[in-house]
Each structure stands twice: as C-alpha cells, then as structure tokens.
Enzyme design. Sequence first.
Site, PDB file in Angstrom:
ATOM      1  N   ASP A   1       1.734  -2.200  -5.964  1.00  0.00           N
ATOM      2  CA  ASP A   1       2.444  -2.483  -7.200  1.00  0.00           C
ATOM      3  C   ASP A   1       1.821  -3.750  -7.792  1.00  0.00           C
ATOM      4  O   ASP A   1       1.146  -4.507  -7.089  1.00  0.00           O
ATOM      5  CB  ASP A   1       3.928  -2.699  -6.881  1.00  0.00           C
TER       6      ASP A   1
ATOM      7  N   ASP B   1       7.530  -4.409  -3.536  1.00  0.00           N
ATOM      8  CA  ASP B   1       8.625  -5.340  -3.245  1.00  0.00           C
ATOM      9  C   ASP B   1       9.936  -5.010  -3.927  1.00  0.00           C
ATOM     10  O   ASP B   1      10.912  -5.729  -3.748  1.00  0.00           O
ATOM     11  CB  ASP B   1       8.214  -6.756  -3.643  1.00  0.00           C
TER      12      ASP B   1
ATOM     13  N   ASP C   1      10.099   0.674  -5.638  1.00  0.00           N
ATOM     14  CA  ASP C   1       8.997   0.995  -4.733  1.00  0.00           C
ATOM     15  C   ASP C   1       9.467   1.714  -3.473  1.00  0.00           C
ATOM     16  O   ASP C   1       8.648   2.249  -2.722  1.00  0.00           O
ATOM     17  CB  ASP C   1       8.265  -0.293  -4.308  1.00  0.00           C
TER      18      ASP C   1
END
Length: 770
Positions: A462, A658, A662
């Site tokens: 990410d 995080d 996700d």
Amino acid sequence: MTDVGAPTEVIDPVCGMTVNPETTDHHHTHEDVDYYFCSNGCREKFSETPDKYLHPEKYDTTEETDPTAIYTCPMDPEVEQVGPGSCPICGMALEPKDPLAMAMETENPELADMSRRFWLGLIFTIPVFILAMGDLIPGQPIDGLISPSTNLWAQLILSAPVVLWAGWPLLERGAASFRSGNLNMFSLIALGVGVAFVYSAVALIFNDHLPAEFRTMSDHLAVYFESAAVITVLVLLGQVFELKARDRTGSAIRDLLDLSPKTVVLVENGEEREVPPANVSAGQMLRVKPGSAVPVDGKVVEGSSSVDESVLTGEPFPIQKIAGDQVTGGTMNQNGTFLMEATQVGSTTVLSQIVTMVAEAQRSRAPIQSVADKVSGIFVPAVVAVSILSFVAWAVWGPEPKYAFAILNAVAVLIIACPCALGLATPMSVMVATGHGASSGVLIKNAESLEKLARFDTLVVDKTGTLTEGRPSVSHIDTLYDMSEDDILAHAAALETGSEHPLAGAIVEAAKAKALKLPTVAGFEAVTGKGVRAQIDGAAFSFGNDKMTENLPSDIQEKLERRRAEGKTVMILSRGDQPMGLISVEDRIKAGAAETIRALQAKGIQVVMATGDAAGTANSVAESVGVDQVHAGVLPGDKLEIVKALQAEGRSVAMAGDGVNDAPALAAADVGIAMGSGTDIAMKSADVTLVKGDIKGVDRAFNLGRSTMKNIKQNLFFAFIYNGLGIPLAAGVFYPLFGLLLNPMIASAAMSLSSISVILNASRLRKARL
C-alpha cells in the site's frame, strides 16, 4: 504499618512502598490500627488476608504453582495438560503455556535436575571407565592390581547408581513411550542402556552358567557396564546442553519483560509517588524521568524528550517526543522529563502483546517439520528392527565371542540412531529466530510464516502509511504576489484553524512549527467541495482548491499543474480575486523506502504498489521509490483481486499494509505483513507485524525467513547424514570389508555431538544480520 500517631511517611505493608498518610486516600483499619497503602489494589489485598502481611513468617514464602495452569511441550505444542509432566510424544518436560508464567521462572527445575544427575553420574562413571579400559592405560595394568572378578563386581556396583539413579528419567521416559506407543529418542536410549546394563549384570551374576560365546579369547567375561554408564552420562550431557539452549530462547521473552520498570512515578493531585506498574490504570498520569523506561503505553501530555525505541523497533536512533506524541511501554527515555497519560496497561500494552506473540510463535510448527515428523514416525520402529537383525546376524555368523559381538552391535545401533538431533532441527531454529526477530522489531505469528517469508517473490505494498508517512505535511509554498511565505502560511492557517480536514491540520501544524502569529478571522464560511473564506484585517480572503478561485492566469495554472504532477495536493490562498500564493501538501515518503525497495529487487523480488490515490500522486511516489508496477485508484476489493491475480500467475505474494482496507488482501496473501503503526484488524490478518511500521522491516523479515529456512535445512542435513552413515557402521556392515565396528560409547558420544551441533547451528541465528 502504623497507627494514627505515626510519622508522616510509612511503609505500605503489601508492596513495601513509602506512603504519606496525609495525602493517600487508601487506608484500612485492622484491630484498631490504621494501615496506609499506595493504591486501592494494595489496600484490597491487605483487607482480604491481613495476617499474611502482618505475620509473613507463618506463610510459605516460596511461590506456589497454580494447580490449574496449563503446561505444553516446546517441541510438540499440540500436547497440553493441567500441571507439569513429560510429553507423551517426545518425552521432554512440559513448560507453562502462559508466556508470562514461563518467563517468570528464573530457575529451570529440569535443567537443575539433569545437571545434578550428570555431575554425580560422571563422578561414578570415571572409575568404571578406568576399570574397564585399564589395560589400555600406560604403566601397570588394572589386572595387576585387582582380580578380574573384583574388577567386574566393582564396575557393577559403580555403574548401578549411574544407570538406575542418574539415568532414571531417561529410563522412565523410555518406558512411558513404549506404554503409549509413541516411540521416540528415549525409547532407543532406554532400550540400549537397559540391554547393555541388564545383560552385563545377568552375565556377571550367572557367570558360571554362560556358554563360551559370551567370553573373549582370553576367557574373560564380555560385559558392558562402562558402555551403559558412559552412554547415560553423555545423554545427560546432551540434555543439559539442550535445556540450556531452550532456556536461552526463553531469555528473549524475559529480556522483553525486563524492559518494564519495577516501579513507576504516579502523579495524583500534584503529588508524586512510586507504585508498582500493576497498580496503574488507564487515564492516570505518570512522570517519566531521564534514564527511566516508559512504564506503559500512553500519550505525552507535558514536556519533551528523546526516546530510544530500538529495543522494540530495532532502529538505533532516538525519536523526539513532544506533547501529543504516543510513547510505548518498555522504550527508554533519554534526556528529558515528561508527563504522560496511560492509555494501555497490563496485557493490552504493545510490549505484552509482543511477548504473547513471540511465545506462541516459538511453540508453533513449520510445515518443513512434517518431513522430520514423518521420518521419526517410522524411524524408531525401523531402528529397533535393524538392531534385532544385527543381533541375529552377529549371533549366527559373527566371530567369537558371538553373543558379545551381537549385543555390542545391537546396542550401538540403538544409541547411534537416536533421533534427538532430528527432533531438535526445526524447533530450535524457530525458537531462536522468533526471539531474534522480536528484538529487531519483526514479530512472527508462527513458524509457518517464517517458511513463507523465505520463498515469496512478489511484494504488494500500500502507499499511505507503508511507503509514505501516512500524514500530510506542507512541502512547498509558492509566492505569487506581494506576500511572504510566512504570511501566506499564517493567513492559510488562520482560515483553517477550525477545520477538521487532514489537509487543514497539515497547514496549522506547519504554522505552529514555525511559531507564526495567526491573524484574527471574522465572518468564517466553509464552501463545500471548494474551501473556506473569511475576513482578515478587513480584507476578503479565501483558501481552497482551484474551484475556489476562478479564471486563474495561465502561468499560475501551469505552476499548479506542475506541483500536482509531482504528486502534491495544491491549495490557493487569494485576497479578493487575486491569488497570493500556492501551498503544496504531500504525504512524505518514508526515509529508507527507496533503499529498501532496491534491496528487495536485488534479491529477485518484484514490488507492486496498490493504492486508492489518484494516478498522478501514485505515479509520483512510485517513481521516487522505484517500484516495478503501479495500480492507482483501487478499492479494498481491488487490492484483494490484485493479490489473487498475481497468485494465479504462480507467484508467491507478500502483502504489506496498515489499514482496515488492507485486511482482506493481507489475509489472502501468502504472507501478510502488517505495519505496526496501523490498525488492530490489519495486524490480526497478518502473518508478520513490523513494530515500527517501517518498510525497512519488510527486508528484515525476508532476511529472517531465508536465514531460518537455511538454518533448518542445515540442521536436517546434519541429522539425516549422521544417522545415514552411523547406523550401517553401528550394525557392523563394514566389518567384513574393513574390520570396522562402533563401540556403543563412541556411538553415544556421536549422538550427543549431533544434538549439540544442531543446537550450536541454530544458535547462530542470534547473530544473523537482518
């Protein structure tokens, strides 16, 4: 304890802390005497059993074992029972399942017992060995000092306590393995030692009735008291080494627990007093002084200092903490004093969760261990069969004394084939690796995760919070008219002071950092989707996106687009219709992100970025850090599909993220890596948690996985090669060709050395560079 007329400072009878009776609210009257306490917790303990604290001599001061505590096997974690005992599968002593209880055991009773048995066994074994091998000693032989019969009886008397007392736990575990049908290393040890000792004792006692096949060419009786004693002592030595190694792996947990201070400074009503950490509750204020450890998780309320977080994150540089910053229990305060509010205490702190995670990972089983398990499942019965065949072959076709040779080789097969090295190969590496990882800020969920880490070839990351810091900050201020950069920032911050938008927070924080004086705002108005406007010093000001200021001159529009192409969000400050300046805000790339990406790529790992941000911002970040592939504007479900598509191509995928969005991709990936700065749901979905939430931790985790698997394979190689070469030699296969035989004592020494080699090799992981 004291009465009302006591001095101003007294001692808490429960914890021993100094208490001021005039300021504490915690007191209890017992038998017309007032007692004062540092906290309500101590007061309640005293009120329940006051006699325990007033007359401690009546109570046993030794710590009692919880009769309901669950114990488990470190090598076979599926084995659980109430209370201590031996594992029915491998025979090892069970240990407390609760990692805190295990870590609090400063002494290992099994290690102390085995050490005592080893040293006493060694004292008796040395004279047995000298008596048996005296004719090999230069000078006057033993036979010239005592008669052969006296010699043999002395060996029996001296070896009996070695085998029957020092080696009793080995015999006991071996017998238990035969009763349960779970044959293990102790099965072979008990069988080998038992056969050697019992045969020798029977042969000596019934000496006159034995046939010639039991005697040597010089008509001496062939007995193996020295073999039984030496084997027992060497096996005990191996157990001591193994238990010490296991104890050192537990030291990783104890080291983590030692990070917490023994006392904390509690601040109540302006008064400071020391209390045990267990008495701290969420919401209380604590004073942290220079050189002291942060006691619990919390938030800095007042003051500032540098805090060394290396014990948890592996990062060597202290982090500056100011009011509003989060601090973690177990980290070390450096040079300043600050007041903090406790937010997480007890088992909810980061440190406690790390301890629990490390303990669970150390007891888990890696898939590669199934290889050793399958081999061990058929190995022991096969060895017993080989031992019997060896005995029969030597008894039928061997040279004289046939039965003596037959017993010698049968015992040697049983001892040399002991699979202890095979059983230690994987668990020892896992225990050492997870402890080393924890000290470097890499928390491994279980042993399977270590194995997965070693083989992933694609990393999906990410952007926000992983490659970038996850919070916007002002990067550029472009002046367009007659206002300075500081004036532009001060006016923008004044307009945004009341806004809760993250970008507004970045503007205000930037102004605070420069200690700018903000002008007074009147007539504030928020314009949905555009920005804000208000009166400042009688002039109309607006601040927002380009929709807020219409008909921008082409040169300003050009500058705005150039900043956007760099991945920044640009806002315009205008006075009336006149643009005064541009403020660019960006989510800064984390330090070391680009270096980490390059390091991973150098190891053959493809890096893919998947983010919900717009293509311009995503591409700008991707170009800066050098990722191989970019997916911009993706939804949480899209990240999951990206992971699945890569897996469909035959790739082993690791996902690092995080946030809550996700979690689905983290769960679906072959390896889920949660950044420690993220959400609980992300961490629960992951196989690996990076305490600091730094992308550099991904490279550390990958290195740890590869080093561990390499170490495990080395251990398995040692174990298989050792048994593969040792069993034929012990059985006497090479005797017809080369005259080679393996004495059971040598077999025992080789068996112990194989276990020690596995332990030492696994211990090298403590020094592995991550």
